[in-house]
Motif scaffolding. Sequence first.
Motif, PDB file in Angstrom:
ATOM      1  N   ASN A 171       0.433  -1.909   0.249  1.00  0.00           N
ATOM      2  CA  ASN A 171      -0.291  -0.490   0.225  1.00  0.00           C
ATOM      3  C   ASN A 171       0.808   1.202  -0.023  1.00  0.00           C
ATOM      4  O   ASN A 171       0.974   2.238  -0.951  1.00  0.00           O
TER       5      ASN A 171
ATOM      6  N   SER B 187      -7.886  -3.954   1.711  1.00  0.00           N
ATOM      7  CA  SER B 187      -8.832  -3.244   2.276  1.00  0.00           C
ATOM      8  C   SER B 187     -10.038  -4.256   2.503  1.00  0.00           C
ATOM      9  O   SER B 187      -9.483  -5.571   2.400  1.00  0.00           O
TER      10      SER B 187
ATOM     11  N   SER C 110      -7.851  -9.736   4.788  1.00  0.00           N
ATOM     12  CA  SER C 110      -8.017  -9.324   3.143  1.00  0.00           C
ATOM     13  C   SER C 110      -8.620  -9.903   2.117  1.00  0.00           C
ATOM     14  O   SER C 110      -9.058 -11.026   2.142  1.00  0.00           O
TER      15      SER C 110
ATOM     16  N   ARG D 114     -10.071  -3.152  -4.415  1.00  0.00           N
ATOM     17  CA  ARG D 114      -8.877  -2.776  -3.700  1.00  0.00           C
ATOM     18  C   ARG D 114      -9.045  -4.050  -2.296  1.00  0.00           C
ATOM     19  O   ARG D 114      -9.271  -4.682  -1.717  1.00  0.00           O
TER      20      ARG D 114
ATOM     21  N   SER E 114      -7.436   1.862   4.021  1.00  0.00           N
ATOM     22  CA  SER E 114      -7.030   1.260   5.348  1.00  0.00           C
ATOM     23  C   SER E 114      -6.376   0.023   5.079  1.00  0.00           C
ATOM     24  O   SER E 114      -6.465  -0.591   3.439  1.00  0.00           O
TER      25      SER E 114
ATOM     26  N   GLY F 179      -5.853   2.217  -1.601  1.00  0.00           N
ATOM     27  CA  GLY F 179      -6.926   2.383  -0.239  1.00  0.00           C
ATOM     28  C   GLY F 179      -6.112   3.165   0.925  1.00  0.00           C
ATOM     29  O   GLY F 179      -5.362   3.208   0.881  1.00  0.00           O
TER      30      GLY F 179
END
Length: 326
Positions: A158, A268, A176, A265, A171, A169
């Motif tokens: 990320n 996330s 996930s 994503r 978070s 994203g």
Amino acid sequence: MATSLPKTEGGPAVSRSAFRRSRGDGPFRFLSVGSGVILLAIMAAIAVFLVVKAIPALQANTSHFLTELTWNPNATKPVFGIGALAFGTVVSSFLALIISTPVAVGVALFISHYAPRRLASILGYVVDLLAAVPSVVYGLWGVTFLVPFMLGPSKFLNDYLAWIPLFGGDSVVGKSMLTASLVLAIMILPIIAAISREVFLQAPKLQEEAALALGATRWEMIRMAVLPFGRPGVITAALLGLGRAMGETIAVALIFPATFTISFRILSPNGNSIAANIANGFGEATPIGRGALIASGLVLFVITLVVNTAARLIIARRKEYARAAA
């Protein structure tokens, strides 16, 4: 005292072993055909059961079943659909397939053409053993080890690759879509590797020896003689693994965040699947809710049937495999 052999009408006497084989062909053929018919009848019965149980819930639904993202069949006015569930099922399964297939093919090639015979035998046994491990074991391993472990790699992806939509994203969590896909990839890897290994071992030895005799390296021999021969089998193995990943329940139920949104994503807290939703929601469902879950199971049944049919069509295109499967 000599025993006379049975004679065919207008023909010579046949041997005792041939006569016994001819007498056994009829019952064997009957049992084989009967087994196939029973299997088809069971599949048809499952389909009929799913349709009958799903119809009342679909009639009570106040939204479009195939496109609705909300899942609330227990409400006074039921609103439910499989849009998000089908999306999560397909995306997580294809991610697992992309991750596992290259590794499985490499393992199969190493066992079949690189490893010494004794080591290849041990590795083949280990791969077959991994394919038999219950899915709940993979799920528990994923929850206790992989979910905390994936926080670091997910944050790294990320931070440095957020410009790629998959890794974007605000978070990042351990539970996930990526983590669930990794667990599915580890689950289907032994299946793909085992089938691919058997296909590679069936490659014509004369072609392999001819390529080596012409001065090809081992990799060149594999690329020219083994991989072209085994391509249909590898594709079929991958599709069978895809079907297993789509139908997986417990492992993904323990890892998926259980949300009803569509998002690419994968880092996330988004994601769910049809099978995981059935496992999580069946215990507290009302009659309409159970019908809705069964309706989603019918969709999953159709998807896996299409995937397995595609695998069968691919294997039928190669006459060597078609004879073996007949």
